[in-house]
Design an enzyme around this catalytic site. Structure first.
Site, PDB file in Angstrom:
ATOM      1  CG  ASP A   1      -2.040  -0.734   1.260  1.00  0.00           C
ATOM      2  OD1 ASP A   1      -2.434  -1.108   0.152  1.00  0.00           O
ATOM      3  OD2 ASP A   1      -2.628  -0.983   2.329  1.00  0.00           O
TER       4      ASP A   1
HETATM    5  P1  ADP Z   1      -4.479   4.301  -0.524  1.00  0.00           P
HETATM    6  O1  ADP Z   1      -4.405   3.160  -1.485  1.00  0.00           O
HETATM    7  O2  ADP Z   1      -3.358   5.258  -0.728  1.00  0.00           O
HETATM    8  O3  ADP Z   1      -4.663   3.877   0.874  1.00  0.00           O
HETATM    9  P2  ADP Z   1      -7.244   4.997  -0.354  1.00  0.00           P
HETATM   10  O4  ADP Z   1      -7.897   3.796  -0.932  1.00  0.00           O
HETATM   11  O5  ADP Z   1      -7.221   5.156   1.099  1.00  0.00           O
HETATM   12  O6  ADP Z   1      -5.765   5.123  -0.958  1.00  0.00           O
HETATM   13  O7  ADP Z   1      -7.908   6.300  -0.957  1.00  0.00           O
HETATM   14  C1  ADP Z   1      -8.237   6.386  -2.318  1.00  0.00           C
HETATM   15  C2  ADP Z   1      -8.875   7.694  -2.586  1.00  0.00           C
HETATM   16  O8  ADP Z   1     -10.095   7.828  -1.879  1.00  0.00           O
HETATM   17  C3  ADP Z   1      -8.044   8.892  -2.166  1.00  0.00           C
HETATM   18  O9  ADP Z   1      -7.174   9.298  -3.184  1.00  0.00           O
HETATM   19  C4  ADP Z   1      -9.078   9.938  -1.895  1.00  0.00           C
HETATM   20  O10 ADP Z   1      -9.399  10.616  -3.081  1.00  0.00           O
HETATM   21  C5  ADP Z   1     -10.283   9.151  -1.447  1.00  0.00           C
HETATM   22  N1  ADP Z   1     -10.421   9.179   0.013  1.00  0.00           N
HETATM   23  C6  ADP Z   1      -9.592   8.601   0.901  1.00  0.00           C
HETATM   24  N2  ADP Z   1     -10.031   8.797   2.163  1.00  0.00           N
HETATM   25  C7  ADP Z   1     -11.168   9.510   2.075  1.00  0.00           C
HETATM   26  C8  ADP Z   1     -12.108  10.024   3.032  1.00  0.00           C
HETATM   27  N3  ADP Z   1     -11.972   9.831   4.322  1.00  0.00           N
HETATM   28  N4  ADP Z   1     -13.156  10.723   2.563  1.00  0.00           N
HETATM   29  C9  ADP Z   1     -13.310  10.911   1.254  1.00  0.00           C
HETATM   30  N5  ADP Z   1     -12.486  10.453   0.332  1.00  0.00           N
HETATM   31  C10 ADP Z   1     -11.414   9.768   0.697  1.00  0.00           C
END
Ligand code: ADP
Ligand code: MG
Length: 956
Positions: free
Chosen positions: A374
């Site tokens: 990740d």
């Molecule tokens: P990663 O693979 O880096 O952990 P995530 O799956 O956590 O990424 O996040 C993917 C996308 O979802 C982020 O780029 C953001 O745009 C959106 N996102 C992440 N957290 C939140 C949140 N708490 N509320 C709204 N959108 C979010």
């Protein structure tokens, strides 16, 4: 079929329970309770589960269980814990020391020894018999003690993985260990949680639950809070949650109605926490190996026996010789030494923040060829801080401050005024992010406290920096329904009322949120249509600096029709309010760990849900991919073909960074890699990661991750840190190396004795060592040493090698040659000494045996040092890497010298004290072995260098 049967059991169970007599609190009790003096009386003997909780209204349940939406008070909890006990199911007992001991005795080698002892008794050799029994006892005792220790430390580690529950008590929300949940508690859930007790739901948003363990139904079921009629079967009770199920989506809250044995699982007495029993494959393989060797050795021994008979030895002497030979050559200490080596490795890993759930992981870690990680939280610290805001008109703002607190300011980048209009625009944007938010951030006397999702907290911090108070804002707002953030949908939203008009607030990934918008406000507060291109350009510019960019939107929604709920379908024609960019610093150790992996021949991949530009910027900074390499997005993966198409595999194999990837695609990437023959470790934290974690060769769950991820993961990284995963791999390699070293020691010393005996027979000399003497050498002196070798700390070179093949045999050509050479050297040295003494008639047989015994012990002592490394000179390995070994060697030698002076032991072993000169000469002889093995290693190192040189590699 299975489903049906289980359902029937469940239904009949819930009827039968009426007979049990756990109490429910009566009205009489309620008064006392409220005064805080609950009496431990069982007023009417009704079992909690007798209640058809699903058919009772929320209010009725509060009354029945004497609880309330704010939760129980401290005192009530204590009382109920006393009354109902801990919320646990009878766990599977760990094996007792006796069971382990019995297991030790039940081995073929022990049977042989017992027969030998009984025979000795019959022919009147009482002391021999006692000795053999003593050996059996000592050996089994030692083995049992070690296995028991390993079991216990494994159980201790499991304790670290206990499930927590989020509870509301005394109107405060916090986490408690799930054992402390009591009936009447209010619990809160989000996706990924494991349900610790039976509950009646009082809140459910998009809630779906996996109840497969209870119903056999593998599809997640939707849950709600609607009242149900009494005759609904357990498996269909939509407003109930049952212990042992997991939340796959959404949020919920419920009242605990049954805990521990009174839960449905408790009733069908099926353990929720199935412990992963069984021995690791390496140990199983070794046990099989020992069995095969045993048979071979027995055959050879019997053959030799005939030879001796032919030479005129009497039958009994031959019998004891055969027994001794068998004991020498069979490495009976091996399985125990392996268990010890692996359990030392798990302990060492846990010190480096890696908890191994299955011993299997220890050995497989060493084979890892790819780590797919990740980004957020693993390679970065997941300390999100808002750094930049761009309003629709294009004005840019910077934010100061670090971390999760409200300290910091908003600065205007273009040096112009902070006019009222702009201020209002910023505040509106911040407010929306507070609405569509599930976290809390508040100041206390001694600093700031927070809980919830990192992104959400970061938005709250931003709101504080604008002079808002998110706590107040949320309290004053009338919420209708919220769509919580799930990584698959990449946004969160909240519907709320203001002056009787319904609005929605949305925040999330730029592309996703822009799809909901068609209007924006320009700088001078004029509404214009959405300029999507411009906004996306701004977003990419921010992302290329490594910022994580989220978009904010909001607006009025059309009035709800009767019987309808707001949902994703209502997210349209919204206002775009602006972009917010967050920094999330790299973990300081991450870059070095990536480099370490490269040296170790391990490829590091990044699989993230974030924007490709952000992912690319961070990956380049980490040295995870070249500057000119492209990031591959989920969209591109989809376009290139299906999982089994060659194009898909080619793309996956040539890529280091995958962005905007869905959990399903993550699974597909893993499948493709495994299909290509890679040995893949994959990290994950969410519910959606579970399939990929399960499919991977090594599923790595994050310590901060969901219960579900931790349950399927093979190992858990408690600090979420990429560097810890690499440490785990390193420890895995060390462990495997140690296993090889122990095997090397045991097999080569066994082989040496066999070689010596064969020499003696071939040259027609008397047998150099008696049966009891051989027993002593193998079970006592070497037995102490081999376990000490398992404590060896790793060699630095372990992370400069290519990963080993998963199916690599321990007995490869290298092991074969070093075992034969050292076995031959020891055997030849001992035999030469024997030959010299006997032929030159230097001393009588008994005294000569005494000398040979001492020589053998010294040879063993020297050989342990040879076994500390398969290629590095024994003289170059620092003592500090294994003090236990020094202790083991001193003990082995000491115990032998002591026995030479104890009359009792003298008689049994036919030994006597020697003077210092004799001892010293024996030591010098033994040191020849060191010399031989040093020359052997030198040859090996030279060969390795030539091989590396011809491959064009550079060996450090
Ligand atoms: P990663 O693979 O880096 O952990 P995530 O799956 O956590 O990424 O996040 C993917 C996308 O979802 C982020 O780029 C953001 O745009 C959106 N996102 C992440 N957290 C939140 C949140 N708490 N509320 C709204 N959108 C979010
Ligand atoms: Mg994430």
């Amino acid at each position: 079929m299975r489903v049906k049967v289980q359902n029937e059991i469940l239904v009949s169970c819930s009827k039968r329970i009426t007979l049990k007599n756990v109490s429910v609190f009566s009205d009489y009790n309620k008064k006392n309770w409220n005064k805080g003096s609950f009496m431990k009386q069982k007023i009417h003997a009704r079992h909690l589960s007798e209640e058809s909780w699903h058919a009772l209204s929320e209010q009725d349940i509060y009354e029945e269980l004497l609880t309330r939406p704010e939760g129980l008070e401290k005192e009530e909890v204590t009382n109920r814990l006393n009354l109902y006990g801990q919320n646990t199911l009878p766990a599977k007992e760990p094996p007792t020391i006796w069971a382990i001991l019995l297991n030790q005795v039940l081995s073929p080698i022990i049977y042989i020894l017992i027969v030998a002892a009984v025979l000795s008794l019959i022919i009147g050799e009482g002391t021999d018999a006692i000795f053999i029994f003593l050996m059996i006892g000592l050996n089994s005792g030692l083995g049992a003690y070690q296995e028991y220790g390993a079991e216990k430390s494994a159980a201790g580690l499991q304790n670290l993985l206990k499930i927590k529950a989020k509870v509301r008590r005394g109107n405060q929300e916090f986490e408690i260990p799930s054992e402390q949940v009591v009936p009447g508690d209010i619990l809160l859930f989000e996706s990924g949680n494991k349900v610790p007790a039976d509950l009646r739901l009082i809140q459910a948003q998009n809630l779906t639950v996996d109840e497969s363990f209870l119903t056999g139904e593998s599809i997640s079921v939707e849950k709600n809070t609607e009242l149900q009629s009494e005759d609904v079967r357990v498996s269909d009770r939509k407003n109930m949650l049952y212990a042992g199920s997991t939340i796959t989506k959404g949020r919920g809250a419920g009242i605990v109605v049954a805990t521990g044995n009174s839960t449905q699982v408790g009733i069908i007495a099926k353990s929720v926490s199935e412990s992963e029993g069984g021995k690791p494959p390496l140990v199983l393989r070794m046990e099989k190996f020992v069995k095969q060797i045993s048979i071979l050795v027995l055959l050879v021994s019997v053959g030799l026996g005939f030879l001796l008979r032919y030479q005129g030895y009497d039958l009994l002497a031959i019998f004891f010789f055969v027994v001794a030979l068998a004991v020498s050559a069979i490495p009976e200490g091996l399985p125990v030494a392996l268990t010890v080596a692996l359990s030392i490795a798990t302990k060492r890993m846990s010190k480096r923040n890696v908890i191994v759930r299955k011993l299997t992981a220890v050995e497989s870690l060493g084979s890892c060829t790819i780590i797919a990680s990740d980004k957020t939280g693993t390679l970065t610290v997941n300390q999100q801080t808002a750094r930049k805001i761009i309003l629709p008109g294009g004005r840019e703002f910077s934010l100061t401050g670090e971390g999760y607190n409200g300290e910091g300011k908003v600065l205007v980048d273009d040096q112009k005024d902070f006019d009222k209009n702009t201020k209002k625009q910023l505040e509106d944007l911040a407010k929306l992010t507070v609405f569509a938010n599930e976290a809390r951030l508040y100041s206390k006397e001694n600093g700031w406290d927070y809980n919830g999702d990192a992104m959400d907290v970061a938005f709250l911090a931003m709101a504080y920096k604008m002079g808002l108070n998110p706590e107040d804002i949320r309290n004053e707002t009338q919420f209708i329904i919220e769509i919580p953030y799930e990584s698959e949908q990449k946004f969160s939203a909240a519907f709320y009322k203001e002056e009787n008009i319904d609005y929605v607030a949305v925040k999330g990934a730029v592309e996703t949120v822009l799809d909901f918008c068609n209007i924006m406000k320009s700088a001078d507060n004029i509404q214009t249509s959405l300029n999507r291109q411009l906004i996306e350009k701004q977003a990419v510019e921010m992302a290329e600096q490594g910022l994580r960019v989220l978009a904010v939107a909001g607006g009025e929604v059309s009035q709800l029709k009767e019987g309808d709920d707001y949902g994703v379908k209502d997210l349209k024609d919204l206002f775009f309010y602006g972009l917010v960019g967050f920094i999330d610093p790299l973990r300081p150790e991450a870059a070095e760990s990536v480099r370490k992996c490269k040296r170790a021949g391990i490829k590091v991949l990044m699989i993230t849900g974030d924007h490709p530009s952000t992912a690319g910027a961070i990956a380049r900074e980490l040295g995870l991919m070249d500057l000119d390499e492209e990031v591959v997005t989920g969209q591109q993966l989809k376009e290139v073909g299906t999982l089994d198409s060659p194009a898909f595999e080619k793309l996956v194999l040539s890529t280091h960074v995958f962005a905007r990837v869905t959990p399903t695609q993550k699974l597909e990437i893993v499948e493709a890699l495994i299909h290509h023959g890679e040995f893949v470790a994959v990290t994950g934290d969410g519910v959606n990661d579970a399939p990929a974690l399960r499919r991977a060769n090594i599923g790595v769950a994050m310590g901060s991750g969901t219960d579900v991820a931790k349950e399927v993961g093979m190992m858990i990284v408690t600090d979420d840190n990429f560097a810890s995963i690499v440490s785990g791999v390193e420890e895995g390699r060390f462990a495997y190396d140690n296993v090889r070293k122990v095997i090397y020691l045991l097999i080569s010393t066994g082989a040496a004795e066999v070689i010596m005996l064969i020499f003696a027979i071939l040259t027609g000399l008397p047998i150099p060592l008696l049966a009891v003497q051989l027993l002593w050498l193998n079970l006592v002196t070497n037995g102490i040493q081999d376990v000490a070798l398992a404590f060896e700390a790793g060699e630095p070179g372990a992370m400069r090698r290519k990963p080993r093949k998963p199916n690599e045999k321990i007995f490869d050509s290298q092991m074969m040659s070093q075992t034969l050479v050292s076995g031959f050297a020891i055997g030849a040295l001992a035999f030469a000494s024997w030959y010299w003494h006997i032929r030159n008639q230097m001393m009588d047989e008994a005294s000569a045996r005494n000398t040979i015994m001492l020589l053998m012990v010294l040879l063993q002592n020297v050989h342990v040092f040879n076994c500390r490394s398969e290629s590095v000179s024994a003289l170059k390995i620092p003592i500090s890497r294994n003090y236990t070994l020094i202790l083991g060697v001193v003990m082995a030698q000491g115990i032998h010298i002591l026995s030479m002076h104890l009359p009792f032991m003298q008689r049994i072993l036919s030994i006597e004290p020697v003077n210092f000169i004799e001892w010293f000469i024996a030591l010098l002889l033994a040191l020849i072995l060191l010399f031989v093995m040093e020359v052997f290693k030198l040859g090996r190192r030279r060969n390795d260098k030539i091989a590396a040189y011809s491959k064009g590699e550079d060996l450090e």
